[in-house]
Write a protein that holds these residues in place. Structure first.
Motif, PDB file in Angstrom:
ATOM      1  N   LEU A 104       0.823  -1.209   0.000  1.00  0.00           N
ATOM      2  CA  LEU A 104       0.000   0.000   0.000  1.00  0.00           C
ATOM      3  C   LEU A 104       0.857   1.258   0.000  1.00  0.00           C
ATOM      4  CD1 LEU A 104      -2.741  -1.206   2.492  1.00  0.00           C
ATOM      5  CD2 LEU A 104      -3.135  -0.528   0.117  1.00  0.00           C
ATOM      6  N   GLU A 105       1.936   1.250   0.785  1.00  0.00           N
ATOM      7  CA  GLU A 105       2.825   2.413   0.808  1.00  0.00           C
ATOM      8  C   GLU A 105       3.493   2.613  -0.542  1.00  0.00           C
ATOM      9  OE1 GLU A 105       5.301   1.567   4.146  1.00  0.00           O
ATOM     10  OE2 GLU A 105       4.040   2.715   5.532  1.00  0.00           O
ATOM     11  N   ALA A 106       3.849   1.510  -1.201  1.00  0.00           N
ATOM     12  CA  ALA A 106       4.441   1.619  -2.530  1.00  0.00           C
ATOM     13  C   ALA A 106       3.445   2.211  -3.526  1.00  0.00           C
ATOM     14  CB  ALA A 106       4.909   0.244  -3.015  1.00  0.00           C
ATOM     15  N   ALA A 107       2.155   1.973  -3.276  1.00  0.00           N
ATOM     16  CA  ALA A 107       1.125   2.540  -4.134  1.00  0.00           C
ATOM     17  C   ALA A 107       0.824   3.994  -3.794  1.00  0.00           C
ATOM     18  CB  ALA A 107      -0.163   1.716  -4.017  1.00  0.00           C
ATOM     19  N   GLY A 108       1.315   4.446  -2.626  1.00  0.00           N
ATOM     20  CA  GLY A 108       1.126   5.839  -2.232  1.00  0.00           C
ATOM     21  C   GLY A 108       0.254   6.050  -1.019  1.00  0.00           C
ATOM     22  N   ALA A 109      -0.159   4.978  -0.355  1.00  0.00           N
ATOM     23  CA  ALA A 109      -0.981   5.130   0.847  1.00  0.00           C
ATOM     24  C   ALA A 109      -0.171   5.739   1.979  1.00  0.00           C
ATOM     25  CB  ALA A 109      -1.548   3.775   1.278  1.00  0.00           C
ATOM     26  N   ARG A 110      -0.846   6.532   2.825  1.00  0.00           N
ATOM     27  CA  ARG A 110      -0.211   7.128   3.990  1.00  0.00           C
ATOM     28  C   ARG A 110      -0.908   6.595   5.239  1.00  0.00           C
ATOM     29  NH1 ARG A 110      -1.940  11.949   4.223  1.00  0.00           N
ATOM     30  NH2 ARG A 110      -3.289  11.887   2.400  1.00  0.00           N
ATOM     31  N   PHE A 111      -0.159   5.867   6.072  1.00  0.00           N
ATOM     32  CA  PHE A 111      -0.727   5.356   7.317  1.00  0.00           C
ATOM     33  C   PHE A 111      -0.642   6.445   8.372  1.00  0.00           C
ATOM     34  CE2 PHE A 111      -0.474   1.447   5.099  1.00  0.00           C
ATOM     35  CZ  PHE A 111      -1.365   0.581   5.731  1.00  0.00           C
ATOM     36  N   THR A 112      -1.766   6.717   9.024  1.00  0.00           N
ATOM     37  CA  THR A 112      -1.820   7.789  10.019  1.00  0.00           C
ATOM     38  C   THR A 112      -1.655   7.252  11.422  1.00  0.00           C
ATOM     39  OG1 THR A 112      -4.234   7.611  10.032  1.00  0.00           O
ATOM     40  CG2 THR A 112      -3.259   9.247   8.555  1.00  0.00           C
ATOM     41  N   LYS A 113      -2.412   6.238  11.780  1.00  0.00           N
ATOM     42  CA  LYS A 113      -2.264   5.616  13.093  1.00  0.00           C
ATOM     43  C   LYS A 113      -2.830   4.206  13.021  1.00  0.00           C
ATOM     44  CE  LYS A 113      -6.610   7.358  15.044  1.00  0.00           C
ATOM     45  NZ  LYS A 113      -7.228   8.023  16.187  1.00  0.00           N
ATOM     46  N   GLY A 114      -2.144   3.286  13.649  1.00  0.00           N
ATOM     47  CA  GLY A 114      -2.618   1.913  13.676  1.00  0.00           C
ATOM     48  C   GLY A 114      -2.838   1.365  12.284  1.00  0.00           C
ATOM     49  N   ASN A 115      -4.038   0.913  11.990  1.00  0.00           N
ATOM     50  CA  ASN A 115      -4.366   0.301  10.706  1.00  0.00           C
ATOM     51  C   ASN A 115      -5.105   1.249   9.774  1.00  0.00           C
ATOM     52  OD1 ASN A 115      -3.224  -2.155  11.484  1.00  0.00           O
ATOM     53  ND2 ASN A 115      -5.112  -2.872  12.413  1.00  0.00           N
ATOM     54  N   VAL A 116      -5.192   2.530  10.137  1.00  0.00           N
ATOM     55  CA  VAL A 116      -5.899   3.520   9.319  1.00  0.00           C
ATOM     56  C   VAL A 116      -4.936   4.121   8.299  1.00  0.00           C
ATOM     57  CG1 VAL A 116      -7.192   5.684   9.338  1.00  0.00           C
ATOM     58  CG2 VAL A 116      -7.461   4.040  11.209  1.00  0.00           C
ATOM     59  N   CYS A 117      -5.393   4.256   7.066  1.00  0.00           N
ATOM     60  CA  CYS A 117      -4.515   4.834   6.028  1.00  0.00           C
ATOM     61  C   CYS A 117      -5.369   5.551   4.991  1.00  0.00           C
ATOM     62  CB  CYS A 117      -3.670   3.746   5.365  1.00  0.00           C
ATOM     63  SG  CYS A 117      -4.618   2.546   4.401  1.00  0.00           S
ATOM     64  N   SER A 118      -4.693   6.332   4.159  1.00  0.00           N
ATOM     65  CA  SER A 118      -5.366   6.961   3.033  1.00  0.00           C
ATOM     66  C   SER A 118      -5.475   5.954   1.892  1.00  0.00           C
ATOM     67  CB  SER A 118      -4.577   8.188   2.570  1.00  0.00           C
ATOM     68  OG  SER A 118      -3.284   7.797   2.120  1.00  0.00           O
ATOM     69  N   CYS A 119      -6.417   6.175   1.036  1.00  0.00           N
ATOM     70  CA  CYS A 119      -6.542   5.324  -0.150  1.00  0.00           C
ATOM     71  C   CYS A 119      -5.677   5.923  -1.258  1.00  0.00           C
ATOM     72  CB  CYS A 119      -7.993   5.235  -0.596  1.00  0.00           C
ATOM     73  SG  CYS A 119      -8.201   4.235  -2.095  1.00  0.00           S
ATOM     74  N   PRO A 120      -4.769   5.153  -1.843  1.00  0.00           N
ATOM     75  CA  PRO A 120      -3.884   5.706  -2.865  1.00  0.00           C
ATOM     76  C   PRO A 120      -4.545   5.877  -4.229  1.00  0.00           C
ATOM     77  CG  PRO A 120      -3.371   3.399  -2.490  1.00  0.00           C
ATOM     78  CD  PRO A 120      -4.426   3.773  -1.492  1.00  0.00           C
ATOM     79  N   TRP A 121      -5.820   5.463  -4.370  1.00  0.00           N
ATOM     80  CA  TRP A 121      -6.463   5.522  -5.683  1.00  0.00           C
ATOM     81  C   TRP A 121      -7.444   6.671  -5.834  1.00  0.00           C
ATOM     82  CZ3 TRP A 121      -5.091   0.779  -3.547  1.00  0.00           C
ATOM     83  CH2 TRP A 121      -4.088   0.105  -4.263  1.00  0.00           C
ATOM     84  N   HIS A 122      -7.448   7.573  -4.887  1.00  0.00           N
ATOM     85  CA  HIS A 122      -8.199   8.815  -5.059  1.00  0.00           C
ATOM     86  C   HIS A 122      -7.663   9.828  -4.060  1.00  0.00           C
ATOM     87  CE1 HIS A 122     -10.658   8.366  -1.355  1.00  0.00           C
ATOM     88  NE2 HIS A 122     -10.618   7.068  -1.624  1.00  0.00           N
ATOM     89  N   GLU A 123      -7.958  11.097  -4.278  1.00  0.00           N
ATOM     90  CA  GLU A 123      -7.518  12.117  -3.337  1.00  0.00           C
ATOM     91  C   GLU A 123      -8.226  11.883  -2.002  1.00  0.00           C
ATOM     92  OE1 GLU A 123      -7.093  16.983  -2.953  1.00  0.00           O
ATOM     93  OE2 GLU A 123      -7.795  16.067  -4.808  1.00  0.00           O
ATOM     94  N   ASP A 124      -7.453  11.742  -0.957  1.00  0.00           N
ATOM     95  CA  ASP A 124      -8.005  11.297   0.326  1.00  0.00           C
ATOM     96  C   ASP A 124      -7.502  12.212   1.437  1.00  0.00           C
ATOM     97  OD1 ASP A 124      -9.542   9.721   1.893  1.00  0.00           O
ATOM     98  OD2 ASP A 124      -8.263   7.947   1.830  1.00  0.00           O
ATOM     99  N   LYS A 125      -8.114  13.388   1.551  1.00  0.00           N
ATOM    100  CA  LYS A 125      -7.682  14.380   2.535  1.00  0.00           C
ATOM    101  C   LYS A 125      -7.777  13.828   3.951  1.00  0.00           C
ATOM    102  CE  LYS A 125      -8.795  19.032   4.219  1.00  0.00           C
ATOM    103  NZ  LYS A 125      -9.660  20.213   4.034  1.00  0.00           N
ATOM    104  N   HIS A 126      -8.921  13.184   4.238  1.00  0.00           N
ATOM    105  CA  HIS A 126      -9.118  12.558   5.546  1.00  0.00           C
ATOM    106  C   HIS A 126      -9.122  11.052   5.327  1.00  0.00           C
ATOM    107  CE1 HIS A 126     -10.041  16.479   7.181  1.00  0.00           C
ATOM    108  NE2 HIS A 126     -10.960  16.648   6.247  1.00  0.00           N
ATOM    109  N   PRO A 127      -8.090  10.357   5.778  1.00  0.00           N
ATOM    110  CA  PRO A 127      -7.947   8.928   5.477  1.00  0.00           C
ATOM    111  C   PRO A 127      -9.250   8.154   5.646  1.00  0.00           C
ATOM    112  CG  PRO A 127      -6.046   9.694   6.701  1.00  0.00           C
ATOM    113  CD  PRO A 127      -7.009  10.838   6.660  1.00  0.00           C
ATOM    114  N   SER A 128      -9.658   7.498   4.546  1.00  0.00           N
ATOM    115  CA  SER A 128     -10.944   6.804   4.533  1.00  0.00           C
ATOM    116  C   SER A 128     -10.794   5.302   4.397  1.00  0.00           C
ATOM    117  CB  SER A 128     -11.786   7.320   3.356  1.00  0.00           C
ATOM    118  OG  SER A 128     -11.110   7.062   2.123  1.00  0.00           O
TER     119      SER A 128
END
Length: 607
Positions: free
Chosen positions: A19-43
């Protein structure tokens, strides 16, 4: 699918890396942004399915992308799943699994996004939904050729993200190179006796731009272990962390990242001398770093360089290496950060010191050994002492256990008898009124699942949630009531490893109530092999306590401090394992009072 591939589906870090290689950003624990769309608030986030494998899911209604490590790899690389899955002992046409990645100067695992670097960076910005702010080149110090590039992308909401690019024979691909990743600015640090370690390429460039050799690992905070820090072996390393403010749990990301780097450096040979530049002493803005410091200094590059060199000269040496680990335990104990919470029974506390931060304790005994009464009494005492606790009761509902708690509080076992309440309504109501406030307080710490058989993965998630809330003592009674999984040994191991990681990070203690396995005609005292569940329970726990109910009360010779005495006992406690103390093998006499439902300690059994 090969056996190795099946195992990879159960590897949390493998999914995180994809997921990180795809561009996901993990914020805390198992929560992350989706790398396949603009994700201001990790969904999005990752979770462990009922069979134990790790999966990703985006909760955005217009996206909904989901899948395991191979689904994510296929989507990231633009290939069909059949071309990704390894079969017959051979990898598919996709990349090798993250755990087995090997350097490949011309990888073929994803579609090119541009023939030139300029085209590729424009594509990276378009896919990320932002504008290129900078492109950083991780160059080989000997050839000058970049192993990979990192695009810094600024979004309309002011947030930033990063996308890696590698060059292959047919163009640039939007993916990270195999790990470990090289350090940034290796040429500048190669011939220098010292280097400043910062977080991020922007801060690094601010220092190298004024003649200070500096470096950083790719990926930012939390990813120090993914880089190769060997070029710093034998040098003087000055760690300059970001001045991140504390999060909701009091953790400072930049500080923790700097400490992660320090731990890695101490393992190099020869080990570097490590120094710490304290960001709190620099009056930096929140999240301020070396870039902010350099740009705050007035004057030319030489004036800025002198100011940084003054910081370097004042930097405090860090205590690193194996001896420093021991020193850390000692200092934590002196400062009161490493304290074993006491049981309600003094000798059990002395012989086990079970409840140090980050520990797992097992309480085992046959059905009817009154384990649940003892655990309930202990958690009530801790709550009365002001400690934050959480107790998950997997058998019976919360009201059942709180009624027992009321009886223990009032010292009146009759309160659990419906006939007594019906015959003595005023007494029952008065007892409830006397202890209403505590029942409300303690009841909020008691969880129950009497109508559902939870999985070990769900229990691990529950432990994580309680740790996030600040619980110091966490109990599950009994863990053996969890749903039995097909590969129970592997499930037990995953649960214990994950639970230990969670409580270790949080500084909590986990208490698991379990049962013995059926011994058949076996004779003699029970041992660790008689614990129900896999060997992971005895292996990964620091303390194992066996509670035995005697057929009837008996007079026993016990020692309690100095001297001996005769005491009535109707229970025995065997300390089967005591990794934090010297009490393994100790036998304690206990007395369970059926009139109060309270257990008291008689002393150490002498015979």
């Amino acid at each position: 699918m090969t056996e190795d591939a099946k195992k990879l589906r159960f590897d949390r870090m493998a999914l995180v890396q994809e997921l990180e290689a795809a561009g996901a950003r993990f914020t805390k624990g198992n929560v992350c942004s989706c790398p396949w769309h603009e994700d201001k608030h990790p969904s999005a986030g990752i979770y462990q399915a009922e069979d134990g494998h790790w999966a990703f899911k985006c909760q955005t209604a217009t996206c909904g992308i989901a899948g395991d490590v191979f689904d994510i790899r296929a989507r990231r690389e633009g290939l069909a799943l059949k071309d990704i899955l390894p079969r017959d002992g051979k990898p598919g046409n996709g990349s090798t699994p993250a755990a087995e990645a090997k350097p490949d100067p011309a990888p073929k695992q994803s579609k090119p996004v541009g023939k030139t670097l300029e085209e590729a960076t424009a594509a990276a910005a378009r896919i990320a939904g932002g504008q290129i702010e900078a492109v950083y080149h991780y160059e080989n110090p000997d050839t000058g050729k970049a192993r990979f590039h990192v695009c810094r992308i600024r979004h309309a909401d002011g947030s930033k993200s990063f996308r890696p690019l590698i060059e292959a024979a047919d163009g640039y691909r939007l993916t990270a190179p195999p790990k470990p990743w090289p350090l940034y600015r290796r040429r500048e640090i190669r011939d220098s006796a010292f280097a400043v370690i910062v977080e991020g390429e922007k801060a690094c460039d601010a220092l190298t731009g004024i003649g200070i050799p500096a470096t950083t690992g790719a990926g930012g905070a939390g990813k120090a272990s993914l880089s190769d820090w060997a070029p710093l072996a034998g040098k003087d390393a000055y760690i300059w962390p970001d001045a991140d403010p504390p999060d909701a749990k009091g953790r400072r990301t930049g500080i923790e990242h700097g400490r992660d780097v320090a731990k890695i450096l101490e393992g190099l040979d020869p080990a570097p001398r490590v120094f710490w530049i304290d960001p709190d002493a620099l009056a930096l803005p929140p999240k301020g770093d070396a870039w902010d410091f350099v740009n705050r200094i007035e004057g030319d590059a030489e004036a800025k360089r002198r100011a940084v060199m003054e910081l370097i000269e004042r930097a405090a040496p860090m205590a690193t290496g194996p001896a420093a680990e021991v020193s850390g335990l000692i200092e934590d104990a002196i400062a009161g950060r490493r304290v074993a919470v006491a049981w309600p029974w003094a000798m059990l506390s002395h012989f086990t010191r079970a409840l140090l931060p980050g520990t797992v304790t097992l309480i085992c005994g046959d059905a009817g050994a009154r384990k649940s009464f003892a655990v309930l009494q202990a958690f009530m005492k801790w709550r009365q002492d002001g400690l934050r606790v959480a107790l998950y009761e997997l058998e019976e509902d919360r009201a059942f256990h709180l009624l027992r708690a009321l009886a223990i509080l009032d010292g009146n076992a009759d309160l659990t008898d419906p006939d007594f309440a019906r015959s003595n309504p005023d007494a029952a109501r008065a007892a409830h009124e006397r202890h209403r406030d505590f029942l409300d307080s303690f009841g909020r710490c008691v969880f129950a699942a009497p109508q559902k058989q939870v999985t070990l993965a769900e229990l691990a998630a529950w432990v994580k949630a309680r740790c996030d809330e600040g619980a110091r003592l966490i109990g599950i009674d009994p863990v053996t009531a969890a749903a039995i999984e097909r590969d129970s040994w592997a499930a037990d191991s995953r649960f214990l490893i994950e639970a230990k990681r969670i409580i270790g990070d949080a500084g909590a203690s986990l208490i698991l109530v379990t049962h013995p396995r059926k011994r058949g005609a076996a004779k003699g005292p029970a041992g660790l092999d008689d614990l129900s569940g896999g060997a992971a329970y005895s292996r990964f726990s620091q303390t194992v306590i066996w509670l035995e109910r005697l057929p009837h009360a008996e007079l026993a010779t016990v020692s309690f401090g100095q001297g001996t005495e005769e005491a009535q006992v109707n229970e025995r406690v065997l300390v089967m394992k005591a990794r934090n103390a010297t009490g393994a093998g100790a036998r304690l006499g206990m007395f369970f009072d059926p009139e109060t439902l309270r257990t008291s300690e008689a002393g150490m059994l002498l015979k």
